[in-house]
Motif scaffolding. Sequence first.
Motif, PDB file in Angstrom:
ATOM      1  N   ALA A   1      22.389 -19.266 -30.156  1.00 51.21           N
ATOM      2  CA  ALA A   1      21.433 -18.754 -29.166  1.00 51.21           C
ATOM      3  C   ALA A   1      22.241 -18.289 -27.959  1.00 51.21           C
ATOM      4  O   ALA A   1      22.808 -19.097 -27.235  1.00 51.21           O
ATOM      5  N   LYS A   2      22.289 -16.973 -27.774  1.00 51.80           N
ATOM      6  CA  LYS A   2      23.092 -16.400 -26.699  1.00 51.80           C
ATOM      7  C   LYS A   2      22.198 -15.922 -25.568  1.00 51.80           C
ATOM      8  O   LYS A   2      21.101 -15.401 -25.801  1.00 51.80           O
ATOM      9  N   GLU A   3      22.705 -16.088 -24.341  1.00 52.80           N
ATOM     10  CA  GLU A   3      21.965 -15.635 -23.167  1.00 52.80           C
ATOM     11  C   GLU A   3      21.531 -14.186 -23.358  1.00 52.80           C
ATOM     12  O   GLU A   3      22.316 -13.344 -23.769  1.00 52.80           O
ATOM     13  N   GLY A   4      20.251 -13.927 -23.108  1.00 53.87           N
ATOM     14  CA  GLY A   4      19.705 -12.584 -23.267  1.00 53.87           C
ATOM     15  C   GLY A   4      18.998 -12.373 -24.599  1.00 53.87           C
ATOM     16  O   GLY A   4      18.223 -11.432 -24.747  1.00 53.87           O
ATOM     17  N   ASP A   5      19.262 -13.238 -25.598  1.00 57.62           N
ATOM     18  CA  ASP A   5      18.555 -13.147 -26.876  1.00 57.62           C
ATOM     19  C   ASP A   5      17.085 -13.502 -26.683  1.00 57.62           C
ATOM     20  O   ASP A   5      16.698 -14.081 -25.665  1.00 57.62           O
ATOM     21  N   GLN A   6      16.291 -13.200 -27.684  1.00 55.84           N
ATOM     22  CA  GLN A   6      14.880 -13.588 -27.723  1.00 55.84           C
ATOM     23  C   GLN A   6      14.685 -14.460 -28.967  1.00 55.84           C
ATOM     24  O   GLN A   6      15.104 -14.078 -30.059  1.00 55.84           O
ATOM     25  N   ILE A   7      14.058 -15.606 -28.786  1.00 56.39           N
ATOM     26  CA  ILE A   7      13.780 -16.519 -29.887  1.00 56.39           C
ATOM     27  C   ILE A   7      12.274 -16.481 -30.159  1.00 56.39           C
ATOM     28  O   ILE A   7      11.483 -16.741 -29.246  1.00 56.39           O
ATOM     29  N   PRO A   8      11.871 -16.201 -31.407  1.00 54.13           N
ATOM     30  CA  PRO A   8      10.436 -16.199 -31.707  1.00 54.13           C
ATOM     31  C   PRO A   8       9.917 -17.625 -31.894  1.00 54.13           C
ATOM     32  O   PRO A   8      10.521 -18.422 -32.607  1.00 54.13           O
ATOM     33  N   LEU A   9       8.808 -17.935 -31.260  1.00 55.28           N
ATOM     34  CA  LEU A   9       8.131 -19.214 -31.443  1.00 55.28           C
ATOM     35  C   LEU A   9       6.672 -18.939 -31.783  1.00 55.28           C
ATOM     36  O   LEU A   9       6.052 -18.045 -31.201  1.00 55.28           O
ATOM     37  N   THR A  10       6.137 -19.708 -32.702  1.00 56.45           N
ATOM     38  CA  THR A  10       4.716 -19.667 -33.002  1.00 56.45           C
ATOM     39  C   THR A  10       4.149 -21.037 -32.671  1.00 56.45           C
ATOM     40  O   THR A  10       4.524 -22.037 -33.280  1.00 56.45           O
ATOM     41  N   LEU A  11       3.291 -21.080 -31.654  1.00 54.21           N
ATOM     42  CA  LEU A  11       2.668 -22.324 -31.208  1.00 54.21           C
ATOM     43  C   LEU A  11       1.280 -22.417 -31.834  1.00 54.21           C
ATOM     44  O   LEU A  11       0.535 -21.433 -31.854  1.00 54.21           O
TER      45      LEU A  11
ATOM     46  N   VAL B   1       0.922 -19.416 -22.051  1.00 46.15           N
ATOM     47  CA  VAL B   1       2.310 -19.863 -22.089  1.00 46.15           C
ATOM     48  C   VAL B   1       3.002 -19.225 -20.900  1.00 46.15           C
ATOM     49  O   VAL B   1       2.976 -18.002 -20.744  1.00 46.15           O
ATOM     50  N   GLN B   2       3.613 -20.054 -20.061  1.00 47.96           N
ATOM     51  CA  GLN B   2       4.294 -19.538 -18.874  1.00 47.96           C
ATOM     52  C   GLN B   2       5.696 -20.103 -18.790  1.00 47.96           C
ATOM     53  O   GLN B   2       5.965 -21.214 -19.245  1.00 47.96           O
ATOM     54  N   ASP B   3       6.577 -19.342 -18.170  1.00 52.58           N
ATOM     55  CA  ASP B   3       7.952 -19.772 -17.881  1.00 52.58           C
ATOM     56  C   ASP B   3       8.676 -20.302 -19.112  1.00 52.58           C
ATOM     57  O   ASP B   3       9.454 -21.259 -19.015  1.00 52.58           O
ATOM     58  N   ALA B   4       8.458 -19.694 -20.265  1.00 46.80           N
ATOM     59  CA  ALA B   4       9.119 -20.155 -21.487  1.00 46.80           C
ATOM     60  C   ALA B   4      10.570 -19.692 -21.514  1.00 46.80           C
ATOM     61  O   ALA B   4      10.879 -18.560 -21.128  1.00 46.80           O
ATOM     62  N   TRP B   5      11.455 -20.581 -21.981  1.00 45.58           N
ATOM     63  CA  TRP B   5      12.856 -20.231 -22.136  1.00 45.58           C
ATOM     64  C   TRP B   5      13.533 -21.189 -23.096  1.00 45.58           C
ATOM     65  O   TRP B   5      13.050 -22.290 -23.335  1.00 45.58           O
ATOM     66  N   VAL B   6      14.641 -20.734 -23.675  1.00 48.47           N
ATOM     67  CA  VAL B   6      15.455 -21.538 -24.587  1.00 48.47           C
ATOM     68  C   VAL B   6      16.845 -21.628 -23.982  1.00 48.47           C
ATOM     69  O   VAL B   6      17.368 -20.638 -23.461  1.00 48.47           O
ATOM     70  N   ARG B   7      17.452 -22.809 -24.080  1.00 45.17           N
ATOM     71  CA  ARG B   7      18.814 -22.990 -23.559  1.00 45.17           C
ATOM     72  C   ARG B   7      19.823 -22.398 -24.543  1.00 45.17           C
ATOM     73  O   ARG B   7      19.743 -22.639 -25.749  1.00 45.17           O
ATOM     74  N   ALA B   8      20.759 -21.610 -24.024  1.00 46.68           N
ATOM     75  CA  ALA B   8      21.828 -21.026 -24.835  1.00 46.68           C
ATOM     76  C   ALA B   8      22.678 -22.136 -25.464  1.00 46.68           C
ATOM     77  O   ALA B   8      22.694 -23.272 -24.989  1.00 46.68           O
ATOM     78  N   THR B   9      23.378 -21.790 -26.532  1.00 46.61           N
ATOM     79  CA  THR B   9      24.256 -22.739 -27.215  1.00 46.61           C
ATOM     80  C   THR B   9      25.687 -22.213 -27.232  1.00 46.61           C
ATOM     81  O   THR B   9      25.929 -21.033 -26.974  1.00 46.61           O
ATOM     82  N   VAL B  10      26.600 -23.103 -27.564  1.00 40.83           N
ATOM     83  CA  VAL B  10      27.984 -22.711 -27.793  1.00 40.83           C
ATOM     84  C   VAL B  10      28.152 -22.477 -29.292  1.00 40.83           C
ATOM     85  O   VAL B  10      27.335 -22.970 -30.093  1.00 40.83           O
ATOM     86  N   PRO B  11      29.186 -21.743 -29.717  1.00 41.87           N
ATOM     87  CA  PRO B  11      29.383 -21.493 -31.147  1.00 41.87           C
ATOM     88  C   PRO B  11      29.411 -22.812 -31.942  1.00 41.87           C
ATOM     89  O   PRO B  11      30.061 -23.775 -31.542  1.00 41.87           O
ATOM     90  N   GLY B  12      28.674 -22.854 -33.030  1.00 42.27           N
ATOM     91  CA  GLY B  12      28.640 -24.033 -33.887  1.00 42.27           C
ATOM     92  C   GLY B  12      27.639 -25.108 -33.476  1.00 42.27           C
ATOM     93  O   GLY B  12      27.416 -26.060 -34.225  1.00 42.27           O
TER      94      GLY B  12
ATOM     95  N   GLN C   1       7.838 -14.417 -27.737  1.00 37.10           N
ATOM     96  CA  GLN C   1       9.270 -14.140 -27.761  1.00 37.10           C
ATOM     97  C   GLN C   1       9.850 -14.811 -26.525  1.00 37.10           C
ATOM     98  O   GLN C   1       9.504 -14.448 -25.406  1.00 37.10           O
ATOM     99  N   VAL C   2      10.700 -15.793 -26.741  1.00 38.07           N
ATOM    100  CA  VAL C   2      11.194 -16.621 -25.648  1.00 38.07           C
ATOM    101  C   VAL C   2      12.636 -16.245 -25.318  1.00 38.07           C
ATOM    102  O   VAL C   2      13.502 -16.261 -26.197  1.00 38.07           O
ATOM    103  N   PRO C   3      12.911 -15.908 -24.060  1.00 39.05           N
ATOM    104  CA  PRO C   3      14.277 -15.527 -23.685  1.00 39.05           C
ATOM    105  C   PRO C   3      15.222 -16.714 -23.675  1.00 39.05           C
ATOM    106  O   PRO C   3      14.838 -17.834 -23.340  1.00 39.05           O
TER     107      PRO C   3
END
Length: 165
Positions: A117-127, A31-42, A142-144
């Motif tokens: 999802a806030k910038e700098g958080d880590q989101i766990p993914l299981t592939l 897994v390379q270059d993994a990332w999640v896009r931040a969200t706005v509240p709600g 753990q995806v930033p």
Amino acid sequence: MNVLTRTAFKTTVAALALIGLSLPAYADTQVQDAWVRATVPGQPSTGAFMQLTASTDSQLVGVASTAAKIVEIHQTSMKDDRMNMNKVDSVALPAGKPVAFDANGYHVMLIGLAAQAKEGDQIPLTLTVQDAKGTRQTLDVQVPVRALNSDGHDAHAGHGAHMGH
């Protein structure tokens, strides 16, 4: 070394060699270059992007995360000048060929987020990856989370942007 010790040694080496031959060839997926896009509240959903490279012909057959109620693999496509997005059950991972997960093709949708999802958080993914022989491998990553306006093309970003969700 006496004859008995040599015979025992040779027998042990031969047995270990046979055991090594009988072990299944384990597909390795990177897994390379993994990332999640931040969200706005709600905002209830977001996308995860990455590049997957399997060592043998394989398929991505599932993705899970504690960060969302529903996690799906989606494919974006254009038809009659209209963007369509559909859930898919699996994605082929040809041996040694990187497969990009980005806004213009396959990507992972995180729906019903447990928290923003806030910038700098880590989101766990299981592939879950399955090789051609049916052997499954799970990869916990753990995806930033990157900025909402990230396009994924800077030096620390992944491949592609995620829009329309």
